[in-house]
Write a protein that holds these residues in place. Sequence first.
Motif, mmCIF file in Angstrom:
data_model
loop_
_atom_site.group_PDB
_atom_site.id
_atom_site.type_symbol
_atom_site.label_atom_id
_atom_site.label_comp_id
_atom_site.label_asym_id
_atom_site.label_seq_id
_atom_site.Cartn_x
_atom_site.Cartn_y
_atom_site.Cartn_z
ATOM 1 N N THR A 177 -11.384 5.273 8.246
ATOM 2 C CA THR A 177 -10.833 5.678 6.957
ATOM 3 C C THR A 177 -10.354 4.449 6.201
ATOM 4 O OG1 THR A 177 -9.299 7.190 5.839
ATOM 5 C CG2 THR A 177 -8.460 6.087 7.790
ATOM 6 N N THR A 178 -10.641 4.415 4.923
ATOM 7 C CA THR A 178 -10.199 3.325 4.063
ATOM 8 C C THR A 178 -9.008 3.801 3.247
ATOM 9 O OG1 THR A 178 -12.434 2.418 3.898
ATOM 10 C CG2 THR A 178 -10.845 1.735 2.215
ATOM 11 N N VAL A 179 -7.887 3.105 3.357
ATOM 12 C CA VAL A 179 -6.660 3.458 2.650
ATOM 13 C C VAL A 179 -6.466 2.459 1.521
ATOM 14 C CG1 VAL A 179 -4.169 3.770 2.827
ATOM 15 C CG2 VAL A 179 -5.648 4.432 4.743
ATOM 16 N N THR A 180 -6.620 2.923 0.299
ATOM 17 C CA THR A 180 -6.426 2.085 -0.885
ATOM 18 C C THR A 180 -5.036 2.340 -1.436
ATOM 19 O OG1 THR A 180 -8.782 2.194 -1.405
ATOM 20 C CG2 THR A 180 -7.299 1.496 -3.172
ATOM 21 N N VAL A 181 -4.251 1.272 -1.581
ATOM 22 C CA VAL A 181 -2.871 1.371 -2.054
ATOM 23 C C VAL A 181 -2.744 0.597 -3.356
ATOM 24 C CG1 VAL A 181 -0.443 0.964 -1.534
ATOM 25 C CG2 VAL A 181 -2.043 1.538 0.317
ATOM 26 N N GLU A 182 -2.182 1.254 -4.366
ATOM 27 C CA GLU A 182 -1.974 0.634 -5.676
ATOM 28 C C GLU A 182 -0.470 0.485 -5.927
ATOM 29 O OE1 GLU A 182 -2.305 1.924 -10.352
ATOM 30 O OE2 GLU A 182 -3.840 2.676 -8.970
ATOM 31 N N PRO A 183 0.118 -0.691 -5.574
ATOM 32 C CA PRO A 183 1.537 -0.901 -5.877
ATOM 33 C C PRO A 183 1.724 -1.107 -7.375
ATOM 34 C CG PRO A 183 0.701 -2.468 -4.224
ATOM 35 C CD PRO A 183 -0.482 -1.844 -4.882
ATOM 36 N N LEU A 184 2.869 -0.702 -7.882
ATOM 37 C CA LEU A 184 3.171 -0.895 -9.298
ATOM 38 C C LEU A 184 3.880 -2.214 -9.565
ATOM 39 C CD1 LEU A 184 4.275 2.734 -10.195
ATOM 40 C CD2 LEU A 184 2.070 1.647 -10.601
ATOM 41 N N ALA A 185 4.246 -2.912 -8.500
ATOM 42 C CA ALA A 185 4.816 -4.258 -8.610
ATOM 43 C C ALA A 185 4.348 -5.044 -7.401
ATOM 44 C CB ALA A 185 6.338 -4.206 -8.669
ATOM 45 N N ARG A 186 4.395 -6.338 -7.515
ATOM 46 C CA ARG A 186 3.909 -7.199 -6.435
ATOM 47 C C ARG A 186 4.767 -7.010 -5.180
ATOM 48 N NH1 ARG A 186 0.515 -11.453 -6.130
ATOM 49 N NH2 ARG A 186 0.838 -12.947 -4.449
ATOM 50 N N LEU A 187 4.127 -6.837 -4.044
ATOM 51 C CA LEU A 187 4.833 -6.707 -2.781
ATOM 52 C C LEU A 187 5.129 -8.066 -2.192
ATOM 53 C CD1 LEU A 187 2.752 -3.823 -1.122
ATOM 54 C CD2 LEU A 187 4.869 -3.612 -2.450
ATOM 55 N N THR A 188 6.255 -8.168 -1.492
ATOM 56 C CA THR A 188 6.556 -9.401 -0.764
ATOM 57 C C THR A 188 5.676 -9.469 0.490
ATOM 58 O OG1 THR A 188 8.258 -8.391 0.622
ATOM 59 C CG2 THR A 188 8.954 -9.238 -1.549
ATOM 60 N N ALA A 189 5.671 -10.638 1.124
ATOM 61 C CA ALA A 189 4.894 -10.794 2.351
ATOM 62 C C ALA A 189 5.386 -9.814 3.420
ATOM 63 C CB ALA A 189 4.987 -12.231 2.849
ATOM 64 N N ARG A 190 6.713 -9.632 3.514
ATOM 65 C CA ARG A 190 7.245 -8.680 4.493
ATOM 66 C C ARG A 190 6.785 -7.271 4.187
ATOM 67 N NH1 ARG A 190 11.185 -5.104 4.125
ATOM 68 N NH2 ARG A 190 11.985 -5.996 2.179
ATOM 69 N N GLN A 191 6.817 -6.902 2.922
ATOM 70 C CA GLN A 191 6.404 -5.551 2.543
ATOM 71 C C GLN A 191 4.917 -5.330 2.794
ATOM 72 O OE1 GLN A 191 7.841 -5.707 -1.469
ATOM 73 N NE2 GLN A 191 9.782 -4.676 -0.985
ATOM 74 N N GLU A 192 4.091 -6.354 2.590
ATOM 75 C CA GLU A 192 2.663 -6.207 2.888
ATOM 76 C C GLU A 192 2.443 -5.997 4.380
ATOM 77 O OE1 GLU A 192 -0.113 -8.919 1.307
ATOM 78 O OE2 GLU A 192 0.530 -8.686 -0.774
ATOM 79 N N ARG A 193 3.231 -6.691 5.215
ATOM 80 C CA ARG A 193 3.103 -6.472 6.660
ATOM 81 C C ARG A 193 3.521 -5.054 7.033
ATOM 82 N NH1 ARG A 193 5.366 -11.731 6.690
ATOM 83 N NH2 ARG A 193 7.432 -10.910 7.164
ATOM 84 N N GLU A 194 4.604 -4.580 6.426
ATOM 85 C CA GLU A 194 5.041 -3.210 6.691
ATOM 86 C C GLU A 194 4.000 -2.200 6.220
ATOM 87 O OE1 GLU A 194 8.799 -2.726 4.811
ATOM 88 O OE2 GLU A 194 9.883 -3.958 6.263
ATOM 89 N N LEU A 195 3.383 -2.487 5.081
ATOM 90 C CA LEU A 195 2.340 -1.590 4.565
ATOM 91 C C LEU A 195 1.160 -1.538 5.530
ATOM 92 C CD1 LEU A 195 1.188 0.211 2.366
ATOM 93 C CD2 LEU A 195 0.415 -1.852 1.170
#
Length: 397
Positions: free
Chosen positions: A351-369
């Motif tokens: 499955t491909t999960v496409t995520v569209e954040p409305l603001a830039r994520l931090t490096a920590r937040q990208e890891r959590e995502l």
Amino acid sequence: MTKSTGITWAAASARRLERQFLARRARTGTPVADVAAAMLGVHAQVLSAAELSVGLRADGVTRTDVRDALWPTAPLAPPAPALVKTHGPRGTVHLLPARDLPMWCAALPAIPAGPAAFPTDVRLTGEQAGQVVAAIADALDGTFLTVDELGEEVVARTGPWAGDLVMPAFQTMWPRWRQVLHRAGQCGALSFGPNRGRRVTYTRPPRFTPLPPEEASRLLARRYLYAYGPATPQHFARWLAAPPGWAKARYAELAAAGEIEEVRFEGAPAWVAAGDTAFPDAPERDELLRGVRLLPYFDAYVVAAQPRELLFPGAAYRRALAGGQAGNFPVLLVDGVAAGVWHQRRRGRRTTVTVEPLARLTARQERELADCVERVGAVLEAAAELVIGEVTVGAHA
């Protein structure tokens, strides 16, 4: 935790996230029915979304665990289901704990109906509606039927009038009896069975004795406040699609009985269950709120948590809602508020999960995502790939 009658959005959100198993997932081995009970039902119009709603809240739970709780199998006599798929709040399909049916199936039918959806010559009379619900319960006892098979049984038990093709639906006409299908679910006469190929089946849920309607309504209001309070009667009415006056009367009864109490929530009056005034203080609150979370279509949290404009601030109100209605888009939460949308497309075992954040994520937040996406794959029993980019799929109807 500190006791307070002046409650902020952040403190309320932190407590809601904790009680919803979104701040900390339920431990391995927690029954899926316990998770569904904490949510006050799992919206299941899209079953895969319901499986995600439960699985993202509980360690080790997959879609198989949810389906086994709905339709247990055994070589001889299968155990009673822990979950029932039926018509719940707002008349929409939900997964409800079987143990909670005495409350739901007394409280929901007690909500006053809105304006009639059909003209007089199409509608069922009160007596006819009761006959159809009874016929549905009788026909489904101990068996699984498709809607066409069920229709034949209903007409045989009531009369030809029940089968008149008078209901406009999806460029065709449905028989008269189907206008109370959701009512049969809310009364405990009907639940969904496992699909027969691509065809939906229905069955009768486990037998139970409903609570007295007034007792059930008050219990439901208290449980709503425990899960999603502080909240106003208007919030409660919106969640149930109930008349505001009816919800206001329930709150008044509960207040008079000392079962709920008034607090100040973001400077305005709201209500919590009596004595339930402890909210996380600053360090614990921030810890509970912090982090990235993915919530699927019609997740109970985004539908029930109010005020909606605080959960969906700024650009999220325009992007993650459909005309102000929550649930039509899967939502990215960042630190407790909607901060984007997402979509998953399955192909076989991937499955491909496409995520569209409305603001830039931090490096920590990208890891959590990335961890969240891996968990989505685990729940759906698929290998998941994360793509950060625009979600081109529109709102779910």
